[in-house]
Design an enzyme around this catalytic site. Structure first.
Site, PDB file in Angstrom:
ATOM      1  NE  ARG A 234     -20.716  33.402 -50.804  1.00 48.19           N
ATOM      2  CZ  ARG A 234     -20.034  32.776 -49.869  1.00 48.19           C
ATOM      3  NH1 ARG A 234     -18.959  33.348 -49.322  1.00 48.19           N
ATOM      4  NH2 ARG A 234     -20.397  31.584 -49.452  1.00 48.19           N
ATOM      5  CD  GLU A 263     -12.987  34.257 -53.603  1.00 49.81           C
ATOM      6  OE1 GLU A 263     -13.012  33.368 -52.723  1.00 49.81           O
ATOM      7  OE2 GLU A 263     -13.188  35.465 -53.355  1.00 49.81           O
ATOM      8  CG  HIS A 281     -12.768  33.690 -49.420  1.00 53.30           C
ATOM      9  ND1 HIS A 281     -13.611  33.435 -50.458  1.00 53.30           N
ATOM     10  CD2 HIS A 281     -13.562  33.684 -48.305  1.00 53.30           C
ATOM     11  CE1 HIS A 281     -14.844  33.274 -50.022  1.00 53.30           C
ATOM     12  NE2 HIS A 281     -14.847  33.429 -48.716  1.00 53.30           N
TER      13      HIS A 281
END
Length: 315
Positions: A234, A263, A281
């Protein structure tokens, strides 16, 4: 029998959305023009929430759903869910562990190799014609035989460590307590000491109030100008401002990042850094894994409303 009302907080692929719509009455908060008005209208009927790990479920949303019974997270991380409120109200929370472990571990190793051996920069070197004009690009860094530090030895961290051990890397790890690991894996509970003992520090830990910004300036300086950071956990595990400064000032050798604060909007300083590898991601982003994640999320919802035990409840 009426279908349970589910509040949906983000989009899903068609292969998940179609069966969700068939099994439940889905209410798309992510498509609402006015979220507050929408919540006020549908909130009292909501018995379940379908969300994603990075979206979670805030206290405000949970409070708007007085009949809420279960929150199903599409993803392994549940730090964005207000767990305290859920426990106080007896709301069950589920996630999708295990099905994404292998892909995330593969991706962590891929990022480690790509950053160390400058794969992206070298691809650009060839495409731009610099190879013919300027000759060979700058040398990369060795991976095999180096020291790997795993910050957070859960399912994913252990899978990463096993893969890196195959590269003849020495393995050290940090966790709440020592794990049952191969005898040559070293337990180092302090993150600063772990960074000092590592050439490459890979983050695979869950984020909580206790671990938020666990990778701070002290950890980054301990990793040092020849060290590399790889984050598939994370963004909140890292003090991003401290990371940017360490990279810009050469106090950290490089970073491979799959997660970012805010993000998909990045701090504008990050893309200008020459010593970073950036990914959108994507650690669990294979078709097979995403389908299995969606299936497990739906199976948890179905089990709850059929009165059966949850498959993967969050402790």
């Amino acid at each position: 029998m009426s279908r349970p009302d589910i509040l949906q907080l983000g989009p899903y692929p068609d292969w998940d959305q179609t069966p969700l719509d068939a099994a439940f009455t889905m209410h798309r908060l992510d498509l609402a023009e006015d979220a507050d008005t929408f919540l006020a209208e549908v909130g009292p009927r909501i018995r379940g929430i379908a969300t994603k790990g990075d979206v979670g479920a805030s206290r405000r949303i949970i409070a708007a759903c007085p009949a809420l019974e279960v929150i199903a997270v599409y993803g392994v991380g549940f730090d964005a869910v207000d767990i305290e409120t859920c426990r106080a109200r007896g709301i069950a929370v589920t996630n999708t562990p295990d099905v994404l472990t292998g892909d995330v571990a593969d991706f962590a190793v891929a990022m480690t190799l790509a950053l160390s051996r400058e794969l992206v920069a070298n691809d650009a070197w060839v495409r731009s014609g610099d190879w013919s004009r300027k000759g060979a690009p700058p040398l990369g860094r060795r991976v095999w035989g180096q020291r790997a530090g795993i910050l957070g030895l859960g399912r994913i961290g252990e899978a990463v460590a096993r893969r890196l051990a195959a590269f003849d890397m020495t393995i050290a790890y940090s966790a709440r307590s020592p794990k049952a690991t191969p005898s040559d894996w070293r337990y180092i509970p302090d993150p600063v000491a772990l960074a000092e003992a590592s050439d490459i520090l890979i983050l695979t830990l869950a984020v909580s109030g206790e671990t938020r910004h666990i990778v701070d300036e002290k950890v980054l300086d301990a990793l040092g100008p020849n060290g590399m950071l790889v984050n598939v956990a994370r963004a909140a595990a890292v003090d991003e401002d401290a990371l940017i400064r360490a990279l810009a000032e050469g106090r950290l050798g490089g970073a491979a990042l799959d997660v970012f604060e805010g993000e998909p909007d990045l701090d504008p300083r990050i893309p200008d850094l020459p010593n970073v590898l950036l990914q959108p991601h994507q650690a669990s982003a294979t078709m097979r894994t995403r389908k299995e994640m969606g299936q497990l999320m739906r199976d948890n919802l179905t089990a709850h409303f059929e009165g059966r035990p949850l498959l993967t409840p969050v402790p």
